[in-house]
Design an enzyme around this catalytic site. Structure first.
Site, PDB file in Angstrom:
ATOM      1  N   ASP A  71      41.392  21.320  34.038  1.00 17.38           N
ATOM      2  CA  ASP A  71      40.901  22.184  35.102  1.00 17.38           C
ATOM      3  C   ASP A  71      40.058  21.309  36.019  1.00 17.38           C
ATOM      4  O   ASP A  71      39.312  20.451  35.546  1.00 17.38           O
ATOM      5  CB  ASP A  71      40.070  23.338  34.535  1.00 17.38           C
ATOM      6  CG  ASP A  71      39.894  24.434  35.573  1.00 17.38           C
ATOM      7  OD1 ASP A  71      40.893  24.839  36.194  1.00 17.38           O
ATOM      8  OD2 ASP A  71      38.748  24.872  35.797  1.00 17.38           O
ATOM      9  N   HIS A 182      38.556  11.625  39.777  1.00 12.37           N
ATOM     10  CA  HIS A 182      37.989  12.410  38.680  1.00 12.37           C
ATOM     11  C   HIS A 182      38.987  12.541  37.527  1.00 12.37           C
ATOM     12  O   HIS A 182      38.633  12.440  36.376  1.00 12.37           O
ATOM     13  CB  HIS A 182      37.585  13.789  39.207  1.00 12.37           C
ATOM     14  CG  HIS A 182      38.625  14.447  40.090  1.00 12.37           C
ATOM     15  ND1 HIS A 182      39.250  13.789  41.128  1.00 12.37           N
ATOM     16  CD2 HIS A 182      39.184  15.678  40.069  1.00 12.37           C
ATOM     17  CE1 HIS A 182      40.112  14.590  41.719  1.00 12.37           C
ATOM     18  NE2 HIS A 182      40.100  15.753  41.090  1.00 12.37           N
TER      19      HIS A 182
HETATM   20  P1  IMP Z   1      43.701  22.852  39.462  1.00 11.19           P
HETATM   21  O1  IMP Z   1      42.899  22.135  38.459  1.00 11.19           O
HETATM   22  O2  IMP Z   1      45.068  22.276  39.643  1.00 11.19           O
HETATM   23  O3  IMP Z   1      43.686  24.328  39.260  1.00 11.19           O
HETATM   24  O4  IMP Z   1      43.005  22.560  40.870  1.00 11.19           O
HETATM   25  C1  IMP Z   1      42.002  23.366  41.381  1.00 11.19           C
HETATM   26  C2  IMP Z   1      41.817  23.110  42.850  1.00 11.19           C
HETATM   27  O5  IMP Z   1      40.818  22.103  43.015  1.00 11.19           O
HETATM   28  C3  IMP Z   1      43.014  22.626  43.643  1.00 11.19           C
HETATM   29  O6  IMP Z   1      43.785  23.696  44.129  1.00 11.19           O
HETATM   30  C4  IMP Z   1      42.350  21.878  44.779  1.00 11.19           C
HETATM   31  O7  IMP Z   1      41.926  22.776  45.762  1.00 11.19           O
HETATM   32  C5  IMP Z   1      41.116  21.301  44.120  1.00 11.19           C
HETATM   33  N1  IMP Z   1      41.387  19.940  43.613  1.00 11.19           N
HETATM   34  C6  IMP Z   1      41.429  19.537  42.325  1.00 11.19           C
HETATM   35  N2  IMP Z   1      41.699  18.219  42.244  1.00 11.19           N
HETATM   36  C7  IMP Z   1      41.845  17.802  43.520  1.00 11.19           C
HETATM   37  C8  IMP Z   1      42.158  16.526  44.091  1.00 11.19           C
HETATM   38  O8  IMP Z   1      42.393  15.511  43.423  1.00 11.19           O
HETATM   39  N3  IMP Z   1      42.205  16.503  45.435  1.00 11.19           N
HETATM   40  C9  IMP Z   1      41.991  17.575  46.226  1.00 11.19           C
HETATM   41  N4  IMP Z   1      41.719  18.779  45.754  1.00 11.19           N
HETATM   42  C10 IMP Z   1      41.641  18.889  44.401  1.00 11.19           C
END
Ligand code: IMP
Length: 199
Positions: A71, A182
């Site tokens: 996440d 990250h």
């Molecule tokens: P998830 O972990 O795929 O649910 O990501 C959650 C949200 O965090 C994504 O839709 C992006 O908006 C943001 N996010 C997470 N990692 C990144 C990254 O590496 N670049 C840009 N946005 C990120």
């Protein structure tokens, strides 16, 4: 050992598998693990840790094999850590990157550059069938800009300038981003934790 991935994102599965493969751990997709496509796990936790643990645990319970989930999101200091766990749906619609970026730049208008500090966070959790879990958190610090720059990446990448660089994640491209992100920091930590667990 074979582990089911809780994510449907093949890029993330590949990134995770590249690390776990060195420990003899194979990652298979949730579909290959027999998880029905319509199973959606609600991300209703207050922290990245809660959400990634919940996703991994539910997939483990459905398919009966260890599962791994991640996440992630963006935390902006001037917004008290928002969008945080709401990153994907900050402007209301899940995954609408353009609207999320617009909302963020509107909220940050008037905040001087030096106060626009932020970090991306990624938490990767591996849950075993006996209920034990291993969780690794990675962070990448930087600044937010107000005019998007660059075409690569996704999400908030065009607005995020990582510490030590002048370009945004979207300008730097995947090769550099994947070294300093990250997610790569969380994967490095996962590698250390797996070693410490005797894998
Ligand atoms: P998830 O972990 O795929 O649910 O990501 C959650 C949200 O965090 C994504 O839709 C992006 O908006 C943001 N996010 C997470 N990692 C990144 C990254 O590496 N670049 C840009 N946005 C990120």
């Amino acid at each position: 050992m074979v582990i089911a991935a809780a994510t449907k994102n093949n890029n993330k599965i590949r990134e995770i598998a590249a690390i776990t493969g060195a420990f003899g751990i194979d990652i298979i997709s949730r579909a290959e693990a027999g998880v029905p496509d319509d199973v959606e796990i609600e991300e209703d936790g207050e922290t990245f840790e809660e959400n990634s643990e919940k996703k991994a645990r539910e997939i483990m319970l459905i398919c009966g094999m260890p599962a791994i989930a991640d996440d992630s999101g963006l935390m902006v200091d001037a917004l008290d850590g928002a969008p945080g766990v709401m990153s994907a749906r900050f402007a209301g619609t899940h995954g609408d990157d353009a609207a999320n970026n617009r909302r963020l730049t509107e909220l940050l208008a008037g905040v001087p550059y030096e106060k626009r500090t932020a970090k991306f966070v990624s938490v990767i959790t591996l849950v075993f069938t006996d209920g034990r879990s291993i969780s690794a958190r990675g962070e990448c610090k930087g600044h937010m800009i107000l005019e998007p720059r660059g075409d690569s990446g996704f999400g908030y990448d065009p607005l995020f300038v990582p510490e030590g660089y002048d370009e945004t994640f979207a300008e730097l491209g995947d090769e550099i981003k994947n070294k300093i992100s990250h997610r790569s920091a969380a994967l490095r930590k996962l590698k250390d934790l797996l070693k410490a667990e005797g894998f």
